[in-house]
Design a protein around this motif. Structure first.
Motif, PDB file in Angstrom:
ATOM      1  N   SER A   2       0.521 -52.406-103.486  1.00  0.00           N
ATOM      2  CA  SER A   2       0.431 -51.678-104.748  1.00  0.00           C
ATOM      3  C   SER A   2       1.152 -52.423-105.853  1.00  0.00           C
ATOM      4  CB  SER A   2       1.047 -50.287-104.591  1.00  0.00           C
ATOM      5  OG  SER A   2       2.447 -50.386-104.424  1.00  0.00           O
ATOM      6  N   TYR A   3       0.755 -52.139-107.114  1.00  0.00           N
ATOM      7  CA  TYR A   3       1.444 -52.771-108.239  1.00  0.00           C
ATOM      8  C   TYR A   3       2.916 -52.386-108.236  1.00  0.00           C
ATOM      9  CZ  TYR A   3       3.026 -53.860-112.920  1.00  0.00           C
ATOM     10  OH  TYR A   3       3.764 -54.337-113.983  1.00  0.00           O
ATOM     11  N   GLU A   4       3.205 -51.132-107.899  1.00  0.00           N
ATOM     12  CA  GLU A   4       4.598 -50.664-107.885  1.00  0.00           C
ATOM     13  C   GLU A   4       5.435 -51.477-106.900  1.00  0.00           C
ATOM     14  OE1 GLU A   4       7.973 -48.803-106.114  1.00  0.00           O
ATOM     15  OE2 GLU A   4       6.023 -48.625-105.127  1.00  0.00           O
ATOM     16  N   LYS A   5       4.926 -51.684-105.698  1.00  0.00           N
ATOM     17  CA  LYS A   5       5.683 -52.441-104.682  1.00  0.00           C
ATOM     18  C   LYS A   5       5.788 -53.904-105.082  1.00  0.00           C
ATOM     19  CE  LYS A   5       7.869 -52.897-100.755  1.00  0.00           C
ATOM     20  NZ  LYS A   5       7.258 -52.743 -99.426  1.00  0.00           N
ATOM     21  N   ASN A   6       4.713 -54.449-105.629  1.00  0.00           N
ATOM     22  CA  ASN A   6       4.725 -55.854-106.031  1.00  0.00           C
ATOM     23  C   ASN A   6       5.670 -56.093-107.199  1.00  0.00           C
ATOM     24  OD1 ASN A   6       3.500 -58.566-105.711  1.00  0.00           O
ATOM     25  ND2 ASN A   6       2.773 -58.199-107.795  1.00  0.00           N
ATOM     26  N   THR A  13      14.545 -54.914 -97.647  1.00  0.00           N
ATOM     27  CA  THR A  13      15.225 -54.096 -96.633  1.00  0.00           C
ATOM     28  C   THR A  13      15.866 -52.868 -97.262  1.00  0.00           C
ATOM     29  OG1 THR A  13      15.675 -56.081 -95.324  1.00  0.00           O
ATOM     30  CG2 THR A  13      16.956 -54.110 -94.807  1.00  0.00           C
ATOM     31  N   ILE A  14      16.579 -53.060 -98.381  1.00  0.00           N
ATOM     32  CA  ILE A  14      17.217 -51.904 -99.013  1.00  0.00           C
ATOM     33  C   ILE A  14      16.171 -50.978 -99.630  1.00  0.00           C
ATOM     34  CG2 ILE A  14      17.650 -52.893-101.310  1.00  0.00           C
ATOM     35  CD1 ILE A  14      20.393 -51.488-101.194  1.00  0.00           C
ATOM     36  N   TYR A  15      15.059 -51.555-100.071  1.00  0.00           N
ATOM     37  CA  TYR A  15      13.939 -50.737-100.573  1.00  0.00           C
ATOM     38  C   TYR A  15      13.505 -49.739 -99.496  1.00  0.00           C
ATOM     39  CZ  TYR A  15       9.216 -49.796-102.464  1.00  0.00           C
ATOM     40  OH  TYR A  15       8.068 -49.197-102.940  1.00  0.00           O
ATOM     41  N   ASP A  16      13.325 -50.255 -98.273  1.00  0.00           N
ATOM     42  CA  ASP A  16      12.894 -49.393 -97.174  1.00  0.00           C
ATOM     43  C   ASP A  16      14.008 -48.424 -96.756  1.00  0.00           C
ATOM     44  OD1 ASP A  16      10.415 -50.620 -97.125  1.00  0.00           O
ATOM     45  OD2 ASP A  16      11.011 -52.088 -95.585  1.00  0.00           O
TER      46      ASP A  16
END
Length: 402
Positions: A2-6, A13-16
């Protein structure tokens, strides 16, 4: 992807981990997941020199960086985004904070507003595409008391979007403040904002190569629409395509403060009187005359990063030796200069000859950069970076088409 994730530069790791934290908070209705997170995951947070924390980025070009300068995360907000402003706190103030991140820039604005005891109201519109990045603003220790106000606004929006579950922030937002948080693509948000409504715009993406869509000419045209006549755009970068885009959108441009970097950032305003200092002379010459001064373009405000970068690369190639001097060996900055290095001189004059400029000391060369003879660090209505750059662009066009 997704654009948001990109578009998110937060370490993967901290995102997850942050996403997992708030999922567990919803499932368990237990506050301990949030309150213990920072201590349990301290390796992902970086203490900067002023005592405030930043967060590690994802790996970019085989390197992990922090989202803020190591010189001081909250100090950077004050130095680059607050000190350049010329705000009258007896009037209502509105600020647009693009890429709000952990909320430091908005917090610095709140602190400055409180310190100046203004009679007006303060409105801040924070825009950040990444929920986990905003959520990190709830997890790091607040570097200043005003950050607790920002945290309250962030938490409220994360609750409204069913990302967070518990209301843990106790600080109340003062009645003379309105803080809105938009979790979306900034390009889509800005198109819905009212015209002539902001006294300041903070532009703080991670980098132009990661997010050229937030540095495009068309995005800056939206800035020009929503900013007030005396408003100021503040950004940390001194990049030529960024300054060129602001210029083409109609802004005057000036030098921003130096903090944590070798060069100062960039300030821009519809009104030159809102800016104190010109950008450096050689920067003006390169932006006006070189293909490095080709801005990023995003015609419909919806292209991905790679498309925008490729478009600029192609445009630079097409205009090089046609309407722009090659940026190789910084050719344009030698116009009007006697060169002792014969090898470098041959390369420079080979590039110049393709634009009908016989040599660095030809009459054509002196004519093109004539305006730089009156260069002044302090900007004025007639003598300023914008006027000098536009003058050089016009004269290069005359010479190359003669």
């Amino acid at each position: 992807m997704s654009y948001e994730k990109n578009a998110t530069v937060l370490n993967e790791t901290i995102y997850d981990l942050v996403n997992d934290l708030f999922k567990k908070e919803k499932e368990s209705k237990n506050h301990r997941y949030r309150t213990s997170f920072f201590n349990n995951n301290s390796d992902f947070f970086v203490l900067t020199d002023d005592g405030s924390y930043s967060v590690n980025s994802k790996e970019i070009n085989n390197k992990i960086e922090t989202l803020h300068t190591s010189t001081g995360a909250i100090s950077e907000s004050f130095e680059k985004f607050i000190k350049p402003l010329k705000l009258d706190y007896d009037e209502d103030i509105a600020i647009l904070d693009i890429c709000a991140g952990l909320g430091y820039n908005s917090s610095a604005a709140i602190a400055d507003f409180i310190e100046n005891n203004g009679k007006g109201d303060l409105k801040i519109d924070m825009v950040e595409i990444s929920k986990p990045t905003l959520a990190c603003g709830l997890l790091v220790p607040s570097p200043i008391p005003a950050h607790n106000i920002t945290r309250k606004a962030i938490e409220k929006q994360l609750l409204d979007e069913d990302y967070a579950f518990l209301e843990l922030e106790n600080t109340e937002i003062p009645s003379n403040m309105e803080i809105n948080v938009f979790i979306d693509d900034a390009r889509q948000v800005v198109q819905k904002l009212d015209s002539n409504s902001y006294d300041a715009i903070f532009l703080d993406p991670f980098s132009q190569n990661m997010a050229p869509e937030l540095f495009s000419l068309e995005f800056f045209c939206e800035f020009m629409r929503v900013i007030k006549d005396n408003g100021i755009v503040c950004t940390y970068t001194s990049s030529a395509p960024v300054r060129a885009g602001l210029l083409e959108a109609g802004f005057h441009i000036g030098m921003g403060p130096v903090f944590g970097r070798k060069q100062g950032g960039t300030l821009a305003s519809p009104n030159v009187n809102s800016l104190d200092y010109s950008i450096p002379k050689n920067d003006e010459i390169r932006i006006g005359l070189s293909d490095v001064g080709i801005p990023f373009r995003d015609p419909d405000l919806n292209d991905d990063s790679s498309t925008i970068l490729d478009r600029r690369t192609l445009e630079r190639k097409e205009k090089r030796h046609l309407t722009k001097i090659s940026s190789a060996v910084k050719t344009p900055i030698f116009l009007g200069v006697e060169m002792d290095d014969e090898k470098l001189k041959r390369r420079v004059e080979r590039n110049l000859s393709k634009m009908n400029i016989p040599s660095t000391t030809s009459k054509e060369a002196f004519y093109i950069v004539e305006c730089e003879n009156s260069y002044c660090e302090e900007q004025s209505l007639e003598n300023n970076s914008r006027n000098r750059i536009l003058d050089m662009i016009q004269k290069l066009d005359e010479v190359s088409n003669y």
